[in-house]
Design an enzyme around this catalytic site. Structure first.
Site, short mmCIF file in Angstrom:
data_model
loop_
_atom_site.label_atom_id
_atom_site.label_comp_id
_atom_site.label_asym_id
_atom_site.label_seq_id
_atom_site.Cartn_x
_atom_site.Cartn_y
_atom_site.Cartn_z
N ASP A 199 111.21 51.17 16.44
CA ASP A 199 112.19 50.20 14.99
C ASP A 199 113.04 49.80 15.77
O ASP A 199 113.55 48.41 14.88
CB ASP A 199 112.34 51.45 14.04
CG ASP A 199 110.24 51.15 12.98
OD1 ASP A 199 109.38 50.36 13.65
OD2 ASP A 199 110.90 52.05 11.85
N ARG B 250 97.25 56.88 35.12
CA ARG B 250 97.36 58.45 34.30
C ARG B 250 96.83 58.91 33.05
O ARG B 250 95.83 58.15 32.98
CB ARG B 250 99.05 58.21 34.56
CG ARG B 250 100.18 58.57 36.11
CD ARG B 250 101.56 58.74 35.68
NE ARG B 250 101.97 59.62 35.86
CZ ARG B 250 102.76 60.13 35.01
NH1 ARG B 250 104.17 59.67 34.89
NH2 ARG B 250 103.04 61.58 34.86
N ALA C 82 109.00 60.01 28.74
CA ALA C 82 107.88 60.23 27.54
C ALA C 82 107.82 59.31 25.64
O ALA C 82 106.50 59.36 25.42
CB ALA C 82 107.88 61.75 27.42
N TYR D 103 107.04 59.28 40.82
CA TYR D 103 108.65 58.69 40.26
C TYR D 103 109.50 57.83 41.47
O TYR D 103 110.39 57.53 41.39
CB TYR D 103 109.85 59.39 39.38
CG TYR D 103 108.73 59.75 37.87
CD1 TYR D 103 107.85 58.88 37.11
CD2 TYR D 103 108.03 60.96 38.72
CE1 TYR D 103 107.75 59.14 36.06
CE2 TYR D 103 107.71 61.49 36.57
CZ TYR D 103 107.11 60.46 36.26
OH TYR D 103 106.35 60.90 34.66
N ARG E 50 99.18 58.85 28.11
CA ARG E 50 100.76 57.62 28.80
C ARG E 50 100.06 56.15 28.52
O ARG E 50 101.02 54.72 29.16
CB ARG E 50 100.79 57.63 30.18
CG ARG E 50 101.07 59.19 30.13
CD ARG E 50 102.19 59.67 31.44
NE ARG E 50 102.33 60.92 31.91
CZ ARG E 50 102.75 61.54 32.05
NH1 ARG E 50 103.81 61.16 31.37
NH2 ARG E 50 103.03 62.60 32.20
N HIS F 220 105.34 56.84 24.06
CA HIS F 220 104.47 57.26 24.30
C HIS F 220 104.04 57.63 22.30
O HIS F 220 103.27 57.49 21.46
CB HIS F 220 103.86 58.47 25.08
CG HIS F 220 104.31 57.80 26.22
ND1 HIS F 220 103.15 56.50 26.73
CD2 HIS F 220 104.28 58.52 27.09
CE1 HIS F 220 103.52 56.50 27.58
NE2 HIS F 220 104.51 57.74 28.68
N HIS G 22 109.56 51.34 34.01
CA HIS G 22 108.30 52.77 34.29
C HIS G 22 108.21 52.67 36.00
O HIS G 22 108.07 51.80 36.29
CB HIS G 22 107.12 52.52 33.53
CG HIS G 22 106.98 52.91 32.16
ND1 HIS G 22 107.09 54.02 30.86
CD2 HIS G 22 106.81 51.54 31.51
CE1 HIS G 22 107.34 53.56 30.31
NE2 HIS G 22 107.29 52.03 30.30
N GLU H 258 110.87 46.47 28.75
CA GLU H 258 109.91 48.35 29.58
C GLU H 258 110.38 48.04 31.01
O GLU H 258 109.50 46.94 30.92
CB GLU H 258 109.05 48.37 28.29
CG GLU H 258 108.34 49.47 28.12
CD GLU H 258 107.30 50.05 28.27
OE1 GLU H 258 106.60 48.62 26.85
OE2 GLU H 258 106.46 50.76 27.60
N ASN I 192 113.63 51.99 30.19
CA ASN I 192 112.97 53.24 30.45
C ASN I 192 112.47 54.59 29.55
O ASN I 192 113.16 55.43 29.50
CB ASN I 192 112.95 53.87 31.48
CG ASN I 192 111.48 54.33 32.29
OD1 ASN I 192 110.96 54.93 31.41
ND2 ASN I 192 111.80 55.05 33.18
N PRO J 55 113.91 60.17 28.29
CA PRO J 55 114.67 62.25 28.86
C PRO J 55 113.51 62.45 29.78
O PRO J 55 112.50 62.09 30.27
CB PRO J 55 113.36 63.03 27.28
CG PRO J 55 113.26 61.64 27.12
CD PRO J 55 113.20 60.64 27.23
N ASN J 56 114.75 63.47 30.67
CA ASN J 56 114.07 64.21 32.22
C ASN J 56 114.37 62.66 33.04
O ASN J 56 113.97 63.47 34.12
CB ASN J 56 112.14 64.26 32.36
CG ASN J 56 112.29 65.53 30.62
OD1 ASN J 56 112.72 66.21 31.11
ND2 ASN J 56 111.34 64.97 29.61
N SER K 131 106.89 54.75 37.19
CA SER K 131 105.10 54.69 37.76
C SER K 131 104.35 54.06 36.53
O SER K 131 104.79 53.45 35.74
CB SER K 131 104.99 56.46 37.11
OG SER K 131 104.79 56.31 35.41
N ARG L 194 111.97 65.89 39.83
CA ARG L 194 110.10 65.29 39.26
C ARG L 194 109.16 65.38 40.60
O ARG L 194 109.49 64.80 41.79
CB ARG L 194 109.97 64.18 38.60
CG ARG L 194 111.06 65.25 36.96
CD ARG L 194 111.51 64.03 36.09
NE ARG L 194 110.16 63.21 35.10
CZ ARG L 194 109.71 62.67 34.00
NH1 ARG L 194 111.23 62.27 33.33
NH2 ARG L 194 108.68 62.99 33.38
C1 DQA Z 1 107.83 56.94 33.04
C2 DQA Z 1 106.16 57.03 32.44
C3 DQA Z 1 106.51 58.04 31.11
O1 DQA Z 1 105.09 58.19 31.27
C4 DQA Z 1 106.97 59.79 31.56
O2 DQA Z 1 106.76 60.50 30.24
C5 DQA Z 1 108.08 59.26 32.14
C6 DQA Z 1 108.75 58.29 33.14
C7 DQA Z 1 108.41 56.11 34.18
O3 DQA Z 1 108.88 55.60 34.13
O4 DQA Z 1 107.26 55.99 35.19
O5 DQA Z 1 108.77 60.39 31.94
O6 DQA Z 1 108.63 56.04 31.70
#
Ligand code: DQA
Length: 144
Positions: free
Chosen positions: A86, A106, A76, A22, A110, A79, A99, A97, A73, A9-10, A101, A17
């Site tokens: 699963d 942070r 959110a 990012y 997170r 977390h 990220h 995995e 990635n 998401p996002n 950031s 953002r």
């Molecule tokens: C993220 C880090 C997450 O905590 C955050 O909610 C994101 C982006 C990252 O790529 O740094 O949406 O996954």
């Protein structure tokens, strides 16, 4: 070899953002960068993004059924989504995995990843380059 690069998401809204967190690429630039880096390392990257947990779970089921390596990635969902954890556990090919950031630098919420325990490894904190490092890590895991 085809790989799935899944974004939560996002992440399609990187244009609005926090770029200090990012990086400067918008989502479509990030997607192209990943596709190019993957091709350079002999992969064909299928890069997807969804704000919807069920869609991401469906994509992980697809990776499990087709034995496809995954870079994810979870944003959110990292977390707190036990459901994504699963589903990720069902993937028997390498799963990394990533990220943009560094979540550990942070807010405290997170600092927990429910995904890390079922990933081969986690790469974070390098901006868009985190994905490139994940692609390199995949080449190593696959040639082992
Ligand atoms: C993220 C880090 C997450 O905590 C955050 O909610 C994101 C982006 C990252 O790529 O740094 O949406 O996954």
């Amino acid at each position: 070899m085809k790989i799935l690069v899944l974004n939560g998401p996002n992440l399609a809204r990187l244009d609005i953002r926090d770029s200090s967190m990012y990086g400067d690429l918008n989502y479509s630039e990030l997607k192209s960068m990943i596709e190019i880096a993957a091709t350079k390392h002999g992969f064909q990257a299928d890069v997807r993004q969804s704000d919807d947990e069920a869609t991401i779970i469906g994509w992980l089921h697809e990776a499990a059924d087709t034995n496809r390596p995954v870079i994810i990635n979870p944003a959110a969902f990292t977390h707190y989504s036990y459901a994504i954890r699963d589903a990720a556990e069902l993937v028997k090919a390498p799963l990394i995995e990533v990220h943009l950031s560094n979540p550990l630098a942070r807010e405290e919420f997170r600092h927990t990843s429910v995904i890390s325990g079922v990933a081969n490894g986690t790469i974070g904190g390098f901006g868009p380059n985190s994905y490139v490092l994940a692609i390199i890590a995949l080449t190593n895991l696959i040639s082992r």
